[in-house]
Design a protein around this motif. Structure first.
Motif, short mmCIF file in Angstrom:
data_model
loop_
_atom_site.label_atom_id
_atom_site.label_comp_id
_atom_site.label_asym_id
_atom_site.label_seq_id
_atom_site.Cartn_x
_atom_site.Cartn_y
_atom_site.Cartn_z
N LEU A 142 0.83 -1.20 0.00
CA LEU A 142 0.00 0.00 0.00
C LEU A 142 0.87 1.25 0.00
CD1 LEU A 142 -2.62 -1.20 2.66
CD2 LEU A 142 -2.70 -1.47 0.17
N ASP A 143 1.98 1.20 0.74
CA ASP A 143 2.91 2.33 0.72
C ASP A 143 3.55 2.50 -0.65
OD1 ASP A 143 2.47 2.72 3.49
OD2 ASP A 143 3.98 1.20 3.97
N TYR A 144 3.86 1.38 -1.30
CA TYR A 144 4.49 1.48 -2.63
C TYR A 144 3.53 2.07 -3.65
CZ TYR A 144 8.88 -0.62 -1.32
OH TYR A 144 10.11 -0.83 -0.76
N GLN A 145 2.23 1.86 -3.48
CA GLN A 145 1.28 2.54 -4.36
C GLN A 145 1.42 4.05 -4.22
OE1 GLN A 145 -2.37 0.18 -3.09
NE2 GLN A 145 -2.74 0.30 -5.29
N GLN A 146 1.64 4.52 -2.99
CA GLN A 146 1.82 5.95 -2.77
C GLN A 146 3.18 6.43 -3.29
OE1 GLN A 146 0.29 7.57 1.08
NE2 GLN A 146 -0.04 5.41 1.59
N TRP A 147 4.20 5.61 -3.15
CA TRP A 147 5.50 6.00 -3.71
C TRP A 147 5.42 6.13 -5.23
CZ3 TRP A 147 8.35 8.25 -0.47
CH2 TRP A 147 8.63 7.76 0.81
N ILE A 148 4.71 5.21 -5.87
CA ILE A 148 4.53 5.29 -7.32
C ILE A 148 3.89 6.61 -7.71
CG2 ILE A 148 3.21 4.34 -9.26
CD1 ILE A 148 3.61 1.55 -7.91
N GLN A 149 2.82 6.96 -6.99
CA GLN A 149 2.13 8.20 -7.31
C GLN A 149 3.02 9.41 -7.07
OE1 GLN A 149 -0.92 8.29 -8.86
NE2 GLN A 149 -0.26 10.41 -9.17
N GLN A 150 3.84 9.35 -6.03
CA GLN A 150 4.74 10.47 -5.75
C GLN A 150 5.79 10.61 -6.87
OE1 GLN A 150 7.58 12.18 -2.16
NE2 GLN A 150 5.89 10.82 -1.64
N VAL A 151 6.28 9.49 -7.38
CA VAL A 151 7.22 9.55 -8.51
C VAL A 151 6.56 10.25 -9.70
CG1 VAL A 151 8.37 8.16 -10.27
CG2 VAL A 151 8.63 7.56 -7.86
N ILE A 152 5.34 9.89 -9.99
CA ILE A 152 4.62 10.50 -11.12
C ILE A 152 4.42 11.99 -10.88
CG2 ILE A 152 2.42 10.54 -12.38
CD1 ILE A 152 2.23 7.49 -11.69
N ASP A 153 4.01 12.34 -9.67
CA ASP A 153 3.71 13.74 -9.36
C ASP A 153 4.97 14.60 -9.33
OD1 ASP A 153 1.06 13.03 -9.10
OD2 ASP A 153 1.09 12.92 -6.91
N ARG A 154 6.08 14.05 -8.88
CA ARG A 154 7.28 14.86 -8.67
C ARG A 154 8.24 14.83 -9.85
NH1 ARG A 154 9.32 14.49 -2.44
NH2 ARG A 154 10.85 15.92 -3.36
N SER A 156 7.45 13.29 -13.77
CA SER A 156 6.78 13.56 -15.04
C SER A 156 5.63 12.57 -15.22
CB SER A 156 7.77 13.41 -16.19
OG SER A 156 7.09 13.32 -17.45
N PRO A 157 4.51 13.01 -15.79
CA PRO A 157 3.44 12.04 -16.10
C PRO A 157 3.85 11.07 -17.19
CG PRO A 157 2.91 14.23 -16.97
CD PRO A 157 4.12 14.40 -16.10
N ARG A 158 4.97 11.34 -17.86
CA ARG A 158 5.47 10.45 -18.91
C ARG A 158 6.50 9.46 -18.38
NH1 ARG A 158 5.54 15.48 -20.69
NH2 ARG A 158 7.81 15.62 -20.43
N VAL A 159 6.73 9.47 -17.09
CA VAL A 159 7.74 8.60 -16.50
C VAL A 159 7.41 7.12 -16.75
CG1 VAL A 159 6.63 8.49 -14.22
CG2 VAL A 159 9.09 8.13 -14.40
N GLN A 160 8.44 6.33 -17.00
CA GLN A 160 8.30 4.87 -17.10
C GLN A 160 8.87 4.27 -15.82
OE1 GLN A 160 9.30 3.29 -21.28
NE2 GLN A 160 10.48 5.18 -21.16
N ILE A 161 8.04 3.51 -15.12
CA ILE A 161 8.43 3.01 -13.80
C ILE A 161 8.66 1.50 -13.85
CG2 ILE A 161 7.71 2.73 -11.39
CD1 ILE A 161 6.10 5.31 -11.69
#
Length: 315
Positions: A142-154, A156-161
């Motif tokens: 559940l925390d990693y779902q939030q980390w993923i979103q933080q990566v996108i927000d901080r 680029s929306p074009r980021v490849q994770i």
């Protein structure tokens, strides 16, 4: 009445012993420790190489990211290492049992050299993050779902994770794979993850303590439910992988006696998505990288060029 009492006393004594043993086992396995235990004797030969990676990690420019920064009871901490040049590739790395982000320095360096930004969280009950107990990946997902979103927000929306983890971290990413993930998550690599916490506990009970599943496991499971909110048989990589739709590479040491290699085959069989399985000859638990870092990197890169980004450099 006297005969009944005589029979009852040994039964009560056995029950009390089982309860005490279960409480001890739960605390040993699930309670946080504020240090990283020494590695196993068979890994000591890699110590110099490991600490060279740690030195790199300490010297590289980085920043600290948080979840719930102003809530000490729930604050999660991660280290973010930006790529040497601007990049829209980011890997999120999950560490192993009783480790922390720093213990993944070798993998951080490998991905950094491949042009990735790197995010290294400390999981619940580990490192600088809050938490009294280790959740073996289930609550961490559940925390990693939030980390993923933080990566996108901080970034680029074009980021490849890319999601990557080893041991407990591998299982964490397997458990995360069954959740609803944003389109930016492109692929997963799970190195020596277990098929379920219950199966892993039962296996270690037998291997380390020569104890059967009953009555210890159900009692530990009940303690887990009371303190962490889930029974052990709720926590399964297999069920989550059945829902996974992301390409995934499973890596496992052929001679792993901590997380038996059979679990890799179980996880692989459960996955309907594009998948690869690499069983590393002669490798013990979490040793696949250390046996041959160059071969490990090449194998990972081959998977990434196929399923993540064909523009990654070939080796």
């Amino acid at each position: 009445m006297k005969k009944t009492t005589t029979l009852a006393l040994p039964l009560l004594g056995a029950a009390a012993t089982a309860l005490l043993a279960s409480e001890h086992l739960f605390n040993f396995a699930f309670k946080r420790v504020n240090y990283v235990p020494e590695t196993s004797a068979d890994k000591q030969k890699y110590a110099d190489a490991y600490y060279a990676y740690v030195d790199w990690f300490k010297a590289i420019p980085k920043t600290t990211w948080y979840l719930h920064e102003h809530d000490p009871r729930n604050r999660m901490v991660a280290t973010y290492i930006p790529a040497a040049t601007t990049s829209e590739r980011t890997v999120i790395i999950a560490h192993g049992y009783k480790g922390n982000g720093e213990t993944m320095a070798n993998f951080a360096k490998m991905y950094h050299e491949l042009g990735f930004n790197v995010l290294l969280p400390d999981d619940r009950g580990h490192g600088e993050s809050a938490g009294k107990y280790i959740s073996f990946g289930w609550l961490d997902r559940l925390d990693y779902q939030q980390w993923i979103q933080q990566v996108i927000d901080r970034t680029s929306p074009r980021v490849q994770i890319l999601l990557f983890g080893v041991s407990m971290g591998g299982a964490t990413m397997e458990m995360l794979s069954g959740e609803t993930l944003p389109a930016q998550v492109k692929a997963i690599i799970a190195d020596c993850g277990y098929s379920s916490v219950e199966a892993e506990l039962v296996y270690l009970l037998k291997r380390w303590y020569h104890l059967p599943k009953y009555p210890i496991e159900p009692l530990v499971s009940t303690i887990s439910k009371r303190r962490l909110g889930y029974y052990l048989n709720d926590v399964t990589s297999i069920d989550q992988l059945k829902k996974n739709r992301r390409p995934i590479l499973f890596i496992h040491g052929e001679k792993d006696v901590y997380v038996p290699v059979g679990m890799a085959y179980e996880n692989y069989a459960a996955t309907p998505a594009a998948k690869q399985l690499w069983i590393v000859k002669n490798a013990t638990h979490a040793e696949s990288f250390w046996i041959n870092p160059t071969r490990y990197r090449a194998h990972v890169l081959d998977f990434l060029r196929t399923y993540f980004d064909p523009e990654l450099p070939a080796e």
